[in-house]
Design a protein around this motif. Structure first.
Motif, mmCIF file in Angstrom:
data_model
loop_
_atom_site.group_PDB
_atom_site.id
_atom_site.type_symbol
_atom_site.label_atom_id
_atom_site.label_comp_id
_atom_site.label_asym_id
_atom_site.label_seq_id
_atom_site.Cartn_x
_atom_site.Cartn_y
_atom_site.Cartn_z
ATOM 1 N N THR A 1 0.823 -1.208 0.000
ATOM 2 C CA THR A 1 0.000 0.000 0.000
ATOM 3 C C THR A 1 0.857 1.257 0.000
ATOM 4 O O THR A 1 0.381 2.330 -0.374
ATOM 5 N N HIS A 2 2.122 1.121 0.451
ATOM 6 C CA HIS A 2 2.990 2.290 0.526
ATOM 7 C C HIS A 2 4.450 1.843 0.528
ATOM 8 O O HIS A 2 4.741 0.648 0.720
ATOM 9 N N SER B 1 4.874 11.933 2.607
ATOM 10 C CA SER B 1 4.544 12.588 3.870
ATOM 11 C C SER B 1 5.682 12.355 4.858
ATOM 12 O O SER B 1 6.533 11.486 4.676
ATOM 13 N N ILE C 1 6.998 8.702 3.858
ATOM 14 C CA ILE C 1 6.096 7.649 3.374
ATOM 15 C C ILE C 1 5.341 8.134 2.141
ATOM 16 O O ILE C 1 4.766 9.231 2.129
ATOM 17 N N TYR C 2 5.334 7.280 1.097
ATOM 18 C CA TYR C 2 4.490 7.507 -0.067
ATOM 19 C C TYR C 2 3.425 6.418 -0.109
ATOM 20 O O TYR C 2 3.751 5.225 -0.109
ATOM 21 N N THR C 3 2.160 6.832 -0.122
ATOM 22 C CA THR C 3 1.047 5.903 -0.250
ATOM 23 C C THR C 3 0.667 5.821 -1.719
ATOM 24 O O THR C 3 0.399 6.860 -2.351
ATOM 25 N N ASP D 1 -0.893 5.851 -5.190
ATOM 26 C CA ASP D 1 -2.099 6.470 -5.737
ATOM 27 C C ASP D 1 -1.955 6.557 -7.244
ATOM 28 O O ASP D 1 -1.122 5.859 -7.847
#
Length: 579
Positions: A509-510, A537, A545-547, A549
């Motif tokens: 997810t990230h 973020s 952290i990159y989620t 998208d």
């Protein structure tokens, strides 16, 4: 027509009316602070869970007052957060510490409400904020939003609660501000639904000899007991070996149904029933919140002692939360008579506790030393520019940076670093704002832009890039301590978390990276996905952290991570992965 001569009053009636009139006059003249007249029933509670607070406005915190209400969310995140009144979203802030994710709403009555530590904004606002972050290529933003873009009505959902930024657990930090001045007001004065019929508790009294600075002594503590609802000292008459005295108290407030110790709203000091001075915790700006260090006994607290709040305004403390009526609270008691002292402590609902005691001076020799007049080079004074200079070190304090006088101490300790360690006073004395320290050192030209000044005290380290001016290296700090220079040529360290080069990330997810540096500060973090900026973020400054998208589509990708510390040392890593 009736005439006064047709009526007669008994002597007792006249006496009663006269007494009531004098009592009303006394109450009016003896009240230090006027009543507040903030709008009532205008703002609703920002959540739909049972109203409760974990902290109130004015609660004492390290280096600041708590500037709002911490609204309970049943210890859960992602509770709906609602606009407290009609208005429009005026600003949005996102930062790793402090408020975390935050919304400001301006209202037509000239007030602004603030909602902080949020997990997410409502979808339309979230989409707009994300677009601006990509436009600015920065996750950390403070956005001014056009007034007509996001109007809201009272009770409209604006966000989900969380624990982002400087939060220690799930809650919503809620503030009410004057829109024009940005002063933060006490929300409990706006008829918030927090039942409170409990008066504050007063736990201890601290007594200071005000012939000398509060930083050059330890206060004498007196325990308290409660008799017929009134607190008094043990003993009730304090015989003091000084002719000038001031007081401080430890006091907390609780509200109905809660044992949580919150801050008090107001305290007033009376001598022989004459109002002297008081403080009220309301209408404070973030530029003023650090003045809490002059409102408490900072030396006592930083040494592991309790919070005590001065019932006197220290010489270098601005008017701020205090109101002087008859002096600043440092009382002259050298006349051998007994002085009757009364302290009134209130919460925002008007519940009041009283502390009464007597003081008498045993001091026989009048003090001839006025610290504001008789100078020597090792004493620093509030209201004056204070300078220390020698061949190796320069620093100065501006005239508004000390709350009381100090006996400045200085020492040099040999070191294998670029400079010796310079010991400036100690960190148990507060300084308001930043002051500059300049250290002389000989450094080869190719390393002169890699110099960092380190401040250490009590196991805490601060690092600031030092600017070179002809061999003098200068940096700014807000606390005394031990200072020295060091050379920093070590780049930041980048460490993937649960991710590795060449990985198939279809089930993730990230992705996350820990980035650290030997001098703490990461000045720049940039992530580029296939040559385009990617939003990571950095909540609480721990992990980037990159989620996943729409910015990362299916297929093969190149991710470049760039990190730079405050003196320009750079680390760069390139990873390949697929989705």
């Amino acid at each position: 027509m009736k005439h006064w001569k047709n009526y007669s009053f008994s002597n007792s009636a006249i006496f009663l009316l006269t007494g009531l009139f004098l009592l009303m006059q006394f109450q009016a003249s003896s009240q230090i602070f006027p009543e507040k007249n903030y709008p009532q029933h205008y703002f609703r509670w920002p959540l739909d869970v049972k109203p409760g607070i974990a902290a109130n406005f004015g609660e004492l915190r390290p280096n600041h007052y708590h500037m709002g209400l911490d609204c309970r969310t049943d210890s859960k995140v992602n509770q709906p957060v609602y606009a407290a009144a009609d208005g429009y979203i005026a600003r949005v802030k996102i930062e790793p510490y402090g408020f975390g994710q935050c919304i400001y709403i301006n209202h037509p009555n000239g007030l602004t409400t603030l909602y902080a530590h949020l997990n997410a904004f409502f979808p339309e606002l979230g989409k707009y904020v994300k677009e601006q972050q990509y436009k600015l290529q920065s996750w950390k933003v403070f956005l001014d939003i056009p007034a007509d873009m996001f109007p809201v009505t009272s009770g409209q959902q604006i966000a989900l609660s969380g624990s982002t930024g400087g939060s220690q657990g799930p809650h919503v930090h809620f503030e009410i501000r004057d829109t024009k001045t940005d002063k933060v007001l006490n929300p409990l004065l706006f008829d918030m639904p927090i039942a409170d019929n409990k008066a504050p508790d007063i736990f201890r009294l601290a007594v200071y000899d005000r012939r000398i600075s509060v930083y050059e002594q330890s206060p004498k503590f007196y325990s308290l007991k409660k008799i017929n609802g009134i607190y008094t000292t043990v003993p009730a008459l304090l015989k003091l070996n000084t002719d000038k005295v001031s007081f401080a108290i430890t006091a907390f407030d609780t509200y109905t149904g809660s044992s949580n110790r919150n801050g008090i709203y107001e305290a007033s000091l009376y001598e022989d029933e004459t109002p002297v001075v008081g403080f009220r915790i309301d209408s404070i700006s973030y530029d003023e919140t650090r003045d809490v260090n002059g409102h408490i006994d900072y030396k006592l607290r930083s040494s592991g002692g309790p919070f005590v709040q001065h019932l006197s305004r220290l010489p270098g403390y601005p008017e701020g939360v205090y109101k002087d009526v008859n002096g600043n609270g440092a009382l002259q008691i050298g006349d051998d008579s007994v002085h009757h002292i009364r302290v009134e402590v209130k919460d925002a609902n008007g519940n009041t506790s009283q502390l009464k005691f007597d003081v008498q001076s045993l001091y026989k020799t009048k003090n001839e030393t006025d610290l504001s007049v008789h100078f020597n080079q090792k004493e620093f004074y509030p209201g004056y520019v204070n300078i220390f200079e020698n061949d190796h070190l320069h620093f100065y304090l501006s005239d508004n940076q000390l709350y009381d006088s100090i006996r400045f101490t200085y020492n040099e300790i040999p070191s294998v670093a670029v400079s010796p360690i310079y010991v400036l006073k100690n960190a148990n004395v507060p300084v308001h704002g930043y002051f500059s320290v300049s250290i002389k050192a000989t450094v080869t030209e190719n390393l002169s832009d890699k110099i960092v000044m380190e401040r250490e005290y009590g196991g805490k380290n601060d690092f600031v890039k030092a600017d070179n001016n002809n061999g003098w290296y200068k940096a700014a700090f807000r606390e005394f301590g031990n200072f020295h220079l060091l050379i920093d040529t070590i780049p930041p360290f980048i460490k993937p978390v649960g991710f590795k080069d060449g990985m198939n990330c279809a089930k993730l997810t990230h992705i996350a990276f820990g980035v650290s540096d030997n001098t703490e500060e990461i000045k720049i973090f940039t992530a580029m996905l296939d040559g385009n900026w990617l939003r990571f973020s950095n909540d609480k400054g721990r992990t980037f952290i990159y989620t996943f998208d729409e910015m990362c589509t299916a297929g093969e990708h190149e991710l470049k991570i760039y990190a730079e510390d405050q003196v320009g040392n750079v680390a760069e890593r390139i990873y390949h992965f697929s989705r």
